[in-house]
Structure formats: C-alpha cells, structure tokens
Design a protein around this motif. Structure first.
Motif, short mmCIF file in Angstrom:
data_model
loop_
_atom_site.label_atom_id
_atom_site.label_comp_id
_atom_site.label_asym_id
_atom_site.label_seq_id
_atom_site.Cartn_x
_atom_site.Cartn_y
_atom_site.Cartn_z
N PRO A 179 1.35 57.03 34.86
CA PRO A 179 1.40 56.37 33.55
C PRO A 179 0.04 55.74 33.25
CG PRO A 179 2.77 55.21 35.17
CD PRO A 179 2.14 56.36 35.86
N ILE A 180 -0.48 56.01 32.07
CA ILE A 180 -1.79 55.51 31.68
C ILE A 180 -1.58 54.48 30.57
CG2 ILE A 180 -4.07 56.10 30.80
CD1 ILE A 180 -3.40 57.35 33.56
N ASP A 181 -1.82 53.20 30.92
CA ASP A 181 -1.57 52.13 29.95
C ASP A 181 -2.74 51.16 29.83
OD1 ASP A 181 -1.29 50.98 32.43
OD2 ASP A 181 0.78 50.36 32.16
N THR A 182 -3.89 51.51 30.40
CA THR A 182 -5.11 50.71 30.24
C THR A 182 -6.29 51.65 30.00
OG1 THR A 182 -5.77 50.71 32.58
CG2 THR A 182 -4.24 48.95 31.86
N HIS B 129 -0.05 56.33 27.15
CA HIS B 129 0.75 55.52 26.23
C HIS B 129 -0.19 54.92 25.18
CE1 HIS B 129 4.42 55.70 28.68
NE2 HIS B 129 3.58 55.74 29.70
N THR B 130 -0.38 55.63 24.08
CA THR B 130 -1.37 55.24 23.09
C THR B 130 -1.03 53.91 22.43
OG1 THR B 130 -0.29 56.57 21.39
CG2 THR B 130 -2.10 57.60 22.63
N ASN B 131 0.24 53.54 22.40
CA ASN B 131 0.60 52.25 21.81
C ASN B 131 0.15 51.09 22.69
OD1 ASN B 131 2.51 53.02 23.77
ND2 ASN B 131 4.08 51.73 22.85
N LYS B 132 -0.13 51.36 23.97
CA LYS B 132 -0.58 50.30 24.88
C LYS B 132 -2.09 50.30 25.07
CE LYS B 132 3.71 50.06 27.45
NZ LYS B 132 4.36 50.19 28.74
N ILE B 133 -2.73 51.48 25.05
CA ILE B 133 -4.18 51.53 25.28
C ILE B 133 -4.96 51.66 24.00
CG2 ILE B 133 -3.97 52.44 27.62
CD1 ILE B 133 -4.68 55.20 26.54
N GLY B 134 -4.31 51.92 22.89
CA GLY B 134 -5.01 52.08 21.62
C GLY B 134 -5.35 53.54 21.38
N ILE C 114 0.81 60.87 24.83
CA ILE C 114 0.10 62.13 25.02
C ILE C 114 0.15 62.46 26.50
CG2 ILE C 114 -2.12 63.32 24.86
CD1 ILE C 114 -2.76 61.44 22.49
N GLN C 115 0.63 63.64 26.81
CA GLN C 115 0.74 64.06 28.20
C GLN C 115 -0.23 65.21 28.44
OE1 GLN C 115 4.70 64.99 29.76
NE2 GLN C 115 3.81 66.76 30.78
N GLY D 54 -2.26 71.47 30.77
CA GLY D 54 -1.23 71.60 29.74
C GLY D 54 -1.22 70.35 28.90
N PHE D 55 -0.79 70.45 27.65
CA PHE D 55 -0.85 69.34 26.71
C PHE D 55 0.45 69.22 25.95
CE2 PHE D 55 -2.99 66.47 23.87
CZ PHE D 55 -2.36 66.66 22.65
N ASP D 56 0.89 67.98 25.76
CA ASP D 56 2.09 67.72 24.96
C ASP D 56 1.92 66.35 24.31
OD1 ASP D 56 4.66 68.07 23.87
OD2 ASP D 56 5.61 67.10 25.57
N SER D 57 2.56 66.15 23.19
CA SER D 57 2.53 64.83 22.55
C SER D 57 3.88 64.53 21.93
CB SER D 57 1.43 64.77 21.49
OG SER D 57 1.67 65.71 20.47
#
Length: 94
Positions: A28-31, A82-87, A70-71, A49-52
């Motif tokens: 999980p990427i949140d920073t 998690h773009t809502n957490k990292i911008g 975005i995965q 691979g890419f998914d959103s």
C-alpha cells in the motif's frame, strides 16, 4: 476471429479464479516517500500491469471523479497508490 465464447460454464470460471490469484507482495502506497521508492523499483522492470479505480458518476451531465486508487504490478509485487492520501500532483490533498 478472436474465438470468444458467448457463455462460460461454472467449472471454467472456477478454473480461471484458481489461476488469477496473485501470490506476490502487496505494497500500500500512502506517502510520497513510499511512492518514490515504488517508482524506482517499477522503472527497473520491463513489464508492468496497470489498473485504476474511481468513484462512479451517475446521471446525465455528471461530474467525473478523480482516480482514487492506481495499481501498478509486476509478476512479484503490486503497488497500490492511494491518491486520496498522497495527492495527485505530489501534494497531499490535491
């Protein structure tokens, strides 16, 4: 032309589900720091691979929402941004 089937049996679906299990590591990427480290790793890979995902918009003239997740995955690692957490532009809350 492509050999698509109109129907898939329950047995065939079960076989696909057994093959579609990801056995790698999930990150999980949140920073911003985690995002930078993940991108360094992903840039060294040849295949990803890419998914959103985003909140759906219903109704005529509805406003489109921004991506919430975005995965990006390799054969061994999946990174969930998690773009809502990292911008979205490198700034938290953008």
């Amino acid at each position: 032309m492509f050999g698509f089937k109109e129907k898939i049996s329950k047995r065939e679906i079960a076989q696909i589900e057994n093959q579609a299990i990801f056995k790698g590591r999930i990150h999980p990427i949140d920073t911003i720091e985690k995002a930078e480290n993940a991108l360094k790793f992903l840039m060294s890979e040849k295949i990803v691979g890419f998914d959103s995902e985003w909140k759906p918009t219903f109704g005529k003239g509805g406003r489109y929402s921004k991506a919430a997740l975005i995965q990006i995955s390799t054969h061994t690692d999946a990174y969930l941004f998690h773009t809502n957490k990292i911008g979205r532009n490198g700034q938290n809350g953008c």
